[in-house]
Design a protein around this motif. Sequence first.
Motif, PDB file in Angstrom:
ATOM      1  N   GLU A  26       5.297  -5.693  -2.485  1.00  0.00           N
ATOM      2  CA  GLU A  26       5.074  -5.556  -1.045  1.00  0.00           C
ATOM      3  C   GLU A  26       3.604  -5.737  -0.691  1.00  0.00           C
ATOM      4  O   GLU A  26       3.262  -6.284   0.355  1.00  0.00           O
ATOM      5  N   LEU A  54       4.137 -14.234   4.556  1.00  0.00           N
ATOM      6  CA  LEU A  54       5.009 -13.166   5.018  1.00  0.00           C
ATOM      7  C   LEU A  54       4.253 -11.848   5.108  1.00  0.00           C
ATOM      8  O   LEU A  54       3.254 -11.637   4.425  1.00  0.00           O
ATOM      9  N   SER A 102       5.087  -7.400   6.195  1.00  0.00           N
ATOM     10  CA  SER A 102       6.020  -6.383   6.667  1.00  0.00           C
ATOM     11  C   SER A 102       5.257  -5.420   7.570  1.00  0.00           C
ATOM     12  O   SER A 102       4.026  -5.387   7.582  1.00  0.00           O
ATOM     13  N   LEU A 112       2.329 -10.085  -1.816  1.00  0.00           N
ATOM     14  CA  LEU A 112       3.371 -11.072  -1.544  1.00  0.00           C
ATOM     15  C   LEU A 112       3.004 -12.464  -2.046  1.00  0.00           C
ATOM     16  O   LEU A 112       3.881 -13.331  -2.147  1.00  0.00           O
ATOM     17  N   CYS A 128      10.651  -8.775   5.689  1.00  0.00           N
ATOM     18  CA  CYS A 128       9.368  -9.373   6.065  1.00  0.00           C
ATOM     19  C   CYS A 128       9.587 -10.452   7.116  1.00  0.00           C
ATOM     20  O   CYS A 128      10.694 -10.964   7.283  1.00  0.00           O
TER      21      CYS A 128
END
Length: 575
Positions: free
Chosen positions: A438, A451, A453, A441, A483
């Motif tokens: 996370e 991407l 999140s 990425l 994402c």
Amino acid sequence: MLLGEGYRSTEQALRELIDNAWDADASHVNVTLPAEMTGDPIIVEDDGCGMTEEELRSEYLKVASDRRSRKGEVSPRCKRPIKGRKGIGKFAGLMAANTMLVRTQAHGTRTELRVRKEDLFEPGQDLENIDLPLQTEPCQQGAHGTTIILRDLNQGLAFPSPERLRELLVLEYGREAGFTVRVNGEPLAVEDVPGESFVESVQLPGVGSVRLRFTIADGKKPLKLKHSGVAVRVDGKVVGKPAYFGLDEDEDIPSKLLKRIYGEVQADGLADDVTVDWGAFVENSTRFRMMQSWLKDQLKQKLQRVFSHEVSLAKARRQAELNRRLAGMPEHRRRLAQAAVERALSKFYGESEERKDTVINVMLDAFERDEYWIVVQAIEGARHAGVATFADALADFGLVDMALMAQQAQRRLEVLDRLDELIANPGTLERQMHQVIEHNLWLLGSEYAILASNRTLASIVEQWAGREFAGDRASRRPDLLLCEDVRMRHVVIEFKRPSHAINRDDENQAVKYCDDLRHTFDNLEILVVGGRRDASVDPRRNTEGLRVLSYSALVSAARTQLQWLVGQLASARNV
């Protein structure tokens, strides 16, 4: 013998025999080359006008007899420009073989001539008095054409290469209508090169008319043609190999762009500046140098225009993500970061999109830190301190730029080393891999590097999972990461333990999760990341919108890209 050995290779000599077929108005030529380590002959067969016995005796066997002086500048039927100039191409076969058999037919008569080296070498023989065996017999009245058979090949030479011969012949005849050449049964296959084409003409003093035609291929796929460059054609015949005329030493033109050129220049006024074997131009010819200078300027102008346009397009494709990254930087770094990206796109022109994204992402990561601040201050202070000082400051910035990119890439390589250890540990869980990826990425590749999140996306997943996996199903709750990128494309990533082999049930379940979330998001795909595919799963039966990735493959791909970048930066710094 001397004339027959004046060629640089067997393939060059065979090209002379095909030139003879061209001059004879042939429509089809078949070249049969022997397999290596066999005693088979080389055969060159054409359906040209052929020769009578008298023509063979009085013209073909007359050494250094220029056909143009006898029959004009063009062929009688097809009006082709005659390629034979010095009357010696007929002996090209003796370079490759000890025996040359000529079978030709015209006007109802078939004539056969045999030439052997050993007959030419007999002591005391005057060349003009050597008796060459010649036989005639009747044939069908309309039959015509010539076949050259080369036997007892020269064992001191490598067997002729079909690939090399085809490469030479494509230059000369690949685009000629009404003239088909086959090598070992396969026709020359020159396709129109997709790309931007140019035509330029000029009148040069002492040279006359010069006409340049070339295409810069679009670069979407590699050219099947090996001979990039511009060939020079004089009186209808190509001289030497295609060349770049000094642009291969020009630092302003990327080599990968240069290799996308395919074309030719017609300069009949240089006929007296060609070497005897037609393999090059006389080096100190002032007329050739004049033509070369004009040609180089024309090519460079067009290449620079294409280069600038393609770099702008590459930047435009990344502009939305670039704007997002730049928006979070202080003003003093934003302008310099954008300029650095443009330099990177120019420097790594021709590399894959994935590699360019790797470079840009590493560079922007470095700009988002504060290491540049001291150098930026020095540059700003030098702007009004004189040209030399300002230039030195910019040069220093370039060195720091490369150093920080290399440093960032090295840090990422260290992350990959630690990640390898985590993957290899059988106790590693999904949530631990989730946490690492996370925040990194870039591990998923350049396609997913843009991407991100946020809390909104995380809350959507939390609400859905809390509703779907309540009560007894809580223990089966998947570990998902949602994402999105600047184009509002959404990706769901499901994490599995590194020790878990992904099977077909896992794939089907992931698709089910994705279908549920599509009620909220239209543009959605799903990645399943785990240890590996189960042996029972056929990777060719992929479900649309689903990708299965292994942690090991992710690490391996990321490491390859970063090691390449480090090597490129080290090379640039040494220069």
